[in-house]
Design an enzyme around this catalytic site. Structure first.
Site, PDB file in Angstrom:
ATOM      1  N   GLU A 205      50.166  42.251  39.084  1.00 44.74           N
ATOM      2  CA  GLU A 205      49.942  42.345  40.523  1.00 44.74           C
ATOM      3  C   GLU A 205      50.756  43.448  41.193  1.00 44.74           C
ATOM      4  O   GLU A 205      50.888  43.478  42.414  1.00 44.74           O
ATOM      5  CB  GLU A 205      50.209  40.985  41.167  1.00 44.74           C
ATOM      6  CG  GLU A 205      49.250  39.931  40.636  1.00 44.74           C
ATOM      7  CD  GLU A 205      49.446  38.559  41.237  1.00 44.74           C
ATOM      8  OE1 GLU A 205      50.368  38.400  42.062  1.00 44.74           O
ATOM      9  OE2 GLU A 205      48.677  37.650  40.899  1.00 44.74           O
ATOM     10  N   LYS A 340      41.234  30.959  47.107  1.00 44.86           N
ATOM     11  CA  LYS A 340      40.734  31.917  46.122  1.00 44.86           C
ATOM     12  C   LYS A 340      39.232  31.699  45.977  1.00 44.86           C
ATOM     13  O   LYS A 340      38.795  30.632  45.536  1.00 44.86           O
ATOM     14  CB  LYS A 340      41.433  31.718  44.768  1.00 44.86           C
ATOM     15  CG  LYS A 340      42.914  32.086  44.772  1.00 44.86           C
ATOM     16  CD  LYS A 340      43.552  31.756  43.435  1.00 44.86           C
ATOM     17  CE  LYS A 340      44.994  32.232  43.365  1.00 44.86           C
ATOM     18  NZ  LYS A 340      45.662  31.812  42.102  1.00 44.86           N
TER      19      LYS A 340
END
Length: 430
Positions: A205, A340
């Site tokens: 990330e 999500k």
């Protein structure tokens, strides 16, 4: 009219070089929509199923040709002739055609790609930005970025147990300035790591992934970077952690085992007390997945101890699912949900989950996955739903920066959209 004429799908690569699904929707009006589906590394047991080919001869078994085939051969014939303006109807039909509670037949990666591409085609038909189409007249708030500056756990190959250590530039006057605060701290952190002889390689990330002696050392070095950049911890910038406790929960002994603490094992209550110590010592405002996704009693205790002080985010716990969230609300577990898209699999279900959270005074954090692409859907979704928070990685890797740049564009378009900072955490009492 924007009736669906054809739906195309292909296998493309995500930020980890793994295959994922891209979907394009074409309408009779000429309106067009495209979406690419992300993929997670640490996934909850109760997430919708991401369909993989399991053919060891292709992409180590991670190919998605079957999901692509499901889009073109199963979904397209069902949706041909439907208007892309009928999002709820389209999503209900997708769920019906799949016929399973976890979308394991067609695959959530196939279904979500179609759901989002249809919504984007609708926005294109109406000549609206995606956030305008989804949010209508409501978009009026820019999100606080939760920037993952140190990666650990399943997102990095290092000795840190906790998956993410984040900075939240809550004291900034605007999103643009918040992004600047975060970028400056990120670069100062890199310099400090170099000075200490630590590597500045990055994880999935975009955050640094140094070998540190403990989880607490990660917090200490981030505080050092915040101060080095000229900001005040606990005023300009706060800290957050995604513990991803399910990743180090030992089911056999029903304990949490921290490798960086010499493999010391913790009961649920002991781990909660450990968090209490960290919260008292550092300006932590958010902890995500502090306990295992099935440890509901432990979560109850965690919420009783820290629920008034900090944001307790359920990711693996709630998996963007209204049934799971309803259980949490009823039992007063957590006070926030991570959103999500690919955990649930359609835009409509995602929006329903966000709405349920807001009605219960739970905050909603719009989130990326560790396997991302150039698709910027979540940036628009964060603004469209006025969620107030977005989790989309650090200040490196184009797949992360793409979302931040999209938010900068949206902020320019909205002109007077406020950045609420600390007021975003409206359900905290201390």
């Amino acid at each position: 009219m924007p009736y669906i004429e054809s739906i195309l799908a292909r296998e493309v690569l995500d930020s980890r070089g793994n295959p994922t699904v891209e979907v394009e929707v074409y309408t009779e009006s000429g309106a067009f929509g495209k979406a690419i589906v992300p993929s997670g590394a640490s996934t909850g047991q109760h997430e919708s199923v991401e369909l993989r080919d399991c053919d060891a001869k292709r992409f180590l078994g991670k190919g998605v040709l079957q999901a692509v085939k499901n889009v073109t051969e199963v979904i397209q014939p069902e949706l041909e002739g439907y208007s892309v303006l009928e999002q709820t109807l389209i999503d209900k039909l997708l769920i019906k055609v799949d016929g399973t509670p976890n979308k394991s037949n067609l695959g959530a990666n196939a279904i979500l790609g179609v759901s989002l591409a249809c919504a984007k085609a609708a926005a294109n038909y109406l000549n609206l930005e995606f956030y305008q189409y989804v949010g209508g007249v409501w978009p009026k708030q820019m999100p606080v970025p939760m920037m993952n500056v140190i990666n650990g756990g399943a997102h990095a190959s290092n000795s840190v147990d906790f998956q993410e250590f984040m900075i939240l530039p809550i004291g900034a006057p605007s999103f643009k300035e918040a992004l600047r605060y975060g970028a400056e701290v990120f670069h100062h952190l890199g310099k400090i790591l170099k000075q200490k002889g630590l590597p500045t390689t990055v994880g999935d990330e975009g955050g640094y992934a140094p070998d540190l002696n403990s989880n607490e050392e990660a917090l200490q070095i981030i505080l050092e970077a915040i101060k080095s950049a000229g900001y005040e911890p606990g005023k300009d910038i706060f800290l957050g952690m995604d513990v991803a406790a399910s990743e180090f929960y030992d089911k056999k002994i029903q304990k949490y085992v921290l490798a960086s603490e010499n493999n010391k094992s913790f009961s649920s209550k002991e781990l909660v007390h450990y968090y209490e110590t960290l919260v008292a010592k550092y300006p932590i405002i958010s902890i995500e997945d502090g306990l295992d996704e099935n440890d509901w009693d432990g979560w109850k205790y965690l919420t009783q101890k820290l629920g008034n002080q900090i944001q307790l985010v359920g990711d693996d716990l709630f998996v963007t699912n209204t049934q799971k969230l309803a259980k949490g609300i009823e039992n007063k577990i957590g006070n926030s949900i991570l959103i999500k898209l690919n955990q649930i699999g359609t835009l409509t279900e995602t929006l329903e989950t966000i709405e349920m959270a807001k009605k219960a005074s739970y905050t909603a954090v719009i989130s990326h996955r560790s396997g991302e692409t150039e698709d910027t859907t979540i940036a628009d979704l964060a603004v469209a739903t006025n969620s107030g928070q977005i989790k989309t990685g650090s200040c490196s890797r184009t797949d992360r920066i793409a979302k931040y740049n999209q938010l900068l564009r949206i902020e320019d378009q909205l002109v007077e959209a406020p950045f609420l900072g600390l007021k975003t955490f409206y359900n905290l009492k201390k």
